[in-house]
Design a protein around this motif. Structure first.
Motif, PDB file in Angstrom:
ATOM      1  N   ARG A 190      -2.768  60.200  10.660  1.00 28.61           N
ATOM      2  CA  ARG A 190      -1.873  60.620   9.581  1.00 28.61           C
ATOM      3  C   ARG A 190      -2.964  60.802   8.364  1.00 28.61           C
ATOM      4  N   LEU A 191      -2.555  61.528   7.555  1.00 28.57           N
ATOM      5  CA  LEU A 191      -3.253  62.022   6.292  1.00 28.57           C
ATOM      6  C   LEU A 191      -2.474  61.420   5.048  1.00 28.57           C
ATOM      7  N   PHE A 192      -3.209  60.672   4.311  1.00 28.06           N
ATOM      8  CA  PHE A 192      -2.921  59.844   3.265  1.00 28.06           C
ATOM      9  C   PHE A 192      -3.634  60.359   2.193  1.00 28.06           C
ATOM     10  N   LEU A 193      -2.990  60.950   1.033  1.00 29.46           N
ATOM     11  CA  LEU A 193      -3.597  61.565  -0.106  1.00 29.46           C
ATOM     12  C   LEU A 193      -3.502  60.725  -1.239  1.00 29.46           C
ATOM     13  N   LEU A 194      -4.698  60.547  -2.136  1.00 29.87           N
ATOM     14  CA  LEU A 194      -4.719  59.741  -3.340  1.00 29.87           C
ATOM     15  C   LEU A 194      -4.128  60.555  -4.326  1.00 29.87           C
ATOM     16  N   ASN A 195      -3.292  60.017  -4.923  1.00 28.78           N
ATOM     17  CA  ASN A 195      -2.632  60.823  -6.040  1.00 28.78           C
ATOM     18  C   ASN A 195      -3.282  60.260  -7.482  1.00 28.78           C
ATOM     19  N   LEU A 196      -3.804  60.933  -8.213  1.00 27.89           N
ATOM     20  CA  LEU A 196      -4.563  61.032  -9.442  1.00 27.89           C
ATOM     21  C   LEU A 196      -3.538  61.073 -10.714  1.00 27.89           C
ATOM     22  N   GLU A 197      -3.472  60.314 -11.551  1.00 28.29           N
ATOM     23  CA  GLU A 197      -2.993  60.364 -12.986  1.00 28.29           C
ATOM     24  C   GLU A 197      -3.939  60.736 -13.716  1.00 28.29           C
ATOM     25  N   GLY A 198      -3.313  61.745 -14.648  1.00 25.50           N
ATOM     26  CA  GLY A 198      -4.082  62.455 -15.752  1.00 25.50           C
ATOM     27  C   GLY A 198      -4.637  63.883 -15.575  1.00 25.50           C
ATOM     28  N   ARG A 199      -5.396  64.387 -16.355  1.00 24.52           N
ATOM     29  CA  ARG A 199      -5.898  65.668 -15.987  1.00 24.52           C
ATOM     30  C   ARG A 199      -6.877  65.713 -14.900  1.00 24.52           C
ATOM     31  N   THR A 200      -6.641  66.557 -13.937  1.00 28.98           N
ATOM     32  CA  THR A 200      -7.445  66.910 -12.724  1.00 28.98           C
ATOM     33  C   THR A 200      -7.984  68.170 -12.608  1.00 28.98           C
ATOM     34  N   TYR A 201      -9.084  68.309 -11.456  1.00 28.71           N
ATOM     35  CA  TYR A 201      -9.295  69.369 -10.962  1.00 28.71           C
ATOM     36  C   TYR A 201      -8.906  69.448  -9.558  1.00 28.71           C
ATOM     37  N   ASN A 202      -8.177  70.472  -9.160  1.00 28.18           N
ATOM     38  CA  ASN A 202      -7.751  70.728  -8.032  1.00 28.18           C
ATOM     39  C   ASN A 202      -8.169  71.624  -7.016  1.00 28.18           C
ATOM     40  N   CYS A 203      -7.928  71.557  -5.771  1.00 29.74           N
ATOM     41  CA  CYS A 203      -8.348  72.678  -4.954  1.00 29.74           C
ATOM     42  C   CYS A 203      -7.604  74.107  -5.238  1.00 29.74           C
ATOM     43  N   LYS A 204      -8.287  75.269  -5.464  1.00 27.81           N
ATOM     44  CA  LYS A 204      -7.881  76.398  -5.938  1.00 27.81           C
ATOM     45  C   LYS A 204      -6.886  76.963  -4.646  1.00 27.81           C
ATOM     46  N   PHE A 205      -6.989  76.652  -3.486  1.00 26.74           N
ATOM     47  CA  PHE A 205      -6.262  77.123  -2.393  1.00 26.74           C
ATOM     48  C   PHE A 205      -5.242  76.465  -2.013  1.00 26.74           C
ATOM     49  N   CYS A 206      -5.181  75.448  -2.206  1.00 28.32           N
ATOM     50  CA  CYS A 206      -3.715  74.278  -1.909  1.00 28.32           C
ATOM     51  C   CYS A 206      -3.278  73.568  -3.132  1.00 28.32           C
ATOM     52  N   LYS A 207      -4.128  73.374  -4.074  1.00 28.56           N
ATOM     53  CA  LYS A 207      -3.645  72.774  -5.186  1.00 28.56           C
ATOM     54  C   LYS A 207      -3.802  71.152  -5.177  1.00 28.56           C
ATOM     55  N   THR A 208      -4.545  70.629  -4.122  1.00 29.56           N
ATOM     56  CA  THR A 208      -4.587  69.242  -3.748  1.00 29.56           C
ATOM     57  C   THR A 208      -5.671  68.836  -4.792  1.00 29.56           C
ATOM     58  N   GLN A 209      -5.084  67.381  -5.566  1.00 29.20           N
ATOM     59  CA  GLN A 209      -6.202  67.011  -6.356  1.00 29.20           C
ATOM     60  C   GLN A 209      -7.528  66.565  -5.922  1.00 29.20           C
ATOM     61  N   LEU A 210      -8.509  66.727  -6.584  1.00 30.19           N
ATOM     62  CA  LEU A 210      -9.906  66.450  -5.861  1.00 30.19           C
ATOM     63  C   LEU A 210     -10.484  65.586  -6.962  1.00 30.19           C
ATOM     64  N   ALA A 211     -10.380  65.525  -8.323  1.00 35.71           N
ATOM     65  CA  ALA A 211     -11.239  64.777  -9.238  1.00 35.71           C
ATOM     66  C   ALA A 211     -10.305  64.803 -10.554  1.00 35.71           C
ATOM     67  N   LEU A 212     -10.703  63.490 -11.260  1.00 34.01           N
ATOM     68  CA  LEU A 212     -10.286  63.601 -12.609  1.00 34.01           C
ATOM     69  C   LEU A 212     -11.339  63.930 -13.546  1.00 34.01           C
ATOM     70  N   VAL A 213     -10.717  64.551 -14.825  1.00 32.27           N
ATOM     71  CA  VAL A 213     -11.660  65.248 -15.796  1.00 32.27           C
ATOM     72  C   VAL A 213     -12.626  64.150 -16.147  1.00 32.27           C
ATOM     73  N   ASP A 214     -12.115  62.845 -16.214  1.00 32.41           N
ATOM     74  CA  ASP A 214     -13.052  61.647 -16.721  1.00 32.41           C
ATOM     75  C   ASP A 214     -14.135  61.398 -15.697  1.00 32.41           C
ATOM     76  N   ASP A 215     -14.312  61.968 -14.498  1.00 27.13           N
ATOM     77  CA  ASP A 215     -15.197  61.680 -13.547  1.00 27.13           C
ATOM     78  C   ASP A 215     -16.226  62.761 -13.663  1.00 27.13           C
ATOM     79  N   LEU A 216     -16.063  63.823 -14.619  1.00 27.82           N
ATOM     80  CA  LEU A 216     -17.165  64.832 -14.581  1.00 27.82           C
ATOM     81  C   LEU A 216     -18.049  64.379 -15.420  1.00 27.82           C
ATOM     82  N   ILE A 217     -19.537  64.700 -14.791  1.00 26.46           N
ATOM     83  CA  ILE A 217     -20.683  64.325 -15.442  1.00 26.46           C
ATOM     84  C   ILE A 217     -21.491  65.657 -16.165  1.00 26.46           C
ATOM     85  N   SER A 218     -21.218  66.691 -15.382  1.00 25.96           N
ATOM     86  CA  SER A 218     -21.875  67.921 -16.127  1.00 25.96           C
ATOM     87  C   SER A 218     -21.481  69.048 -15.631  1.00 25.96           C
ATOM     88  N   ARG A 219     -21.334  70.103 -16.444  1.00 30.92           N
ATOM     89  CA  ARG A 219     -21.120  71.473 -16.186  1.00 30.92           C
ATOM     90  C   ARG A 219     -22.005  72.302 -16.032  1.00 30.92           C
TER      91      ARG A 219
END
Length: 127
Positions: free
Chosen positions: A3-32
């Motif tokens: 069974r697939l369990f997704l982690l749900n993030l709270e706050g501003r996130t980066y999501n998969c462009k194709f299916c909109k699944t949450q991938l990372a919090l903006v707070d975890d961004l180190i470098s662009r």
């Protein structure tokens, strides 16, 4: 397959462009300031809702690294890679970190942070 369990993030996130699944919090961004074959890429401390492929040796701009591609767990799209190990001591800070390719993600704002910036007319402007 389990069974697939997704982690749900709270706050501003980066999501998969194709299916909109949450991938990372903006707070975890180190470098662009990273690049990949297809354009810009972002370095993150933590990424969720991905599956990790097998590790492989890969030559990169900064030298040889052992990396594993990462895939969105919902749609299967490759969204970046995980740095498993770096051969050069100056690159060791990347170990255990994740790259998300800019072309495969979208920046999503939590609704409480969303501000409508479209111009509008008020009743007083019509008078």
């Amino acid at each position: 397959m389990g069974r697939l369990f997704l982690l749900n993030l709270e706050g501003r996130t980066y999501n998969c462009k194709f299916c909109k699944t949450q991938l990372a919090l903006v707070d975890d961004l180190i470098s662009r300031a990273f690049h990949c074959r297809r354009g810009k890429a972002y370095l993150f401390n933590n990424v969720v809702n991905v599956t990790v492929g097998p590790p492989e040796e890969r030559p990169m701009i900064s030298g040889m690294h052992t990396v594993a591609d990462i895939f969105c767990c919902c749609c299967g799209q490759m969204v970046g890679w995980k740095y498993e190990s770096a051969h050069d001591d100056s690159q060791k800070y990347k170990e255990g970190k994740f790259i998300l390719e800019r072309g495969g993600i979208i920046d999503r704002m939590d609704s409480e942070f969303y501000m409508d910036t479209r111009t509008s007319t008020s009743d007083t402007e019509d008078a």
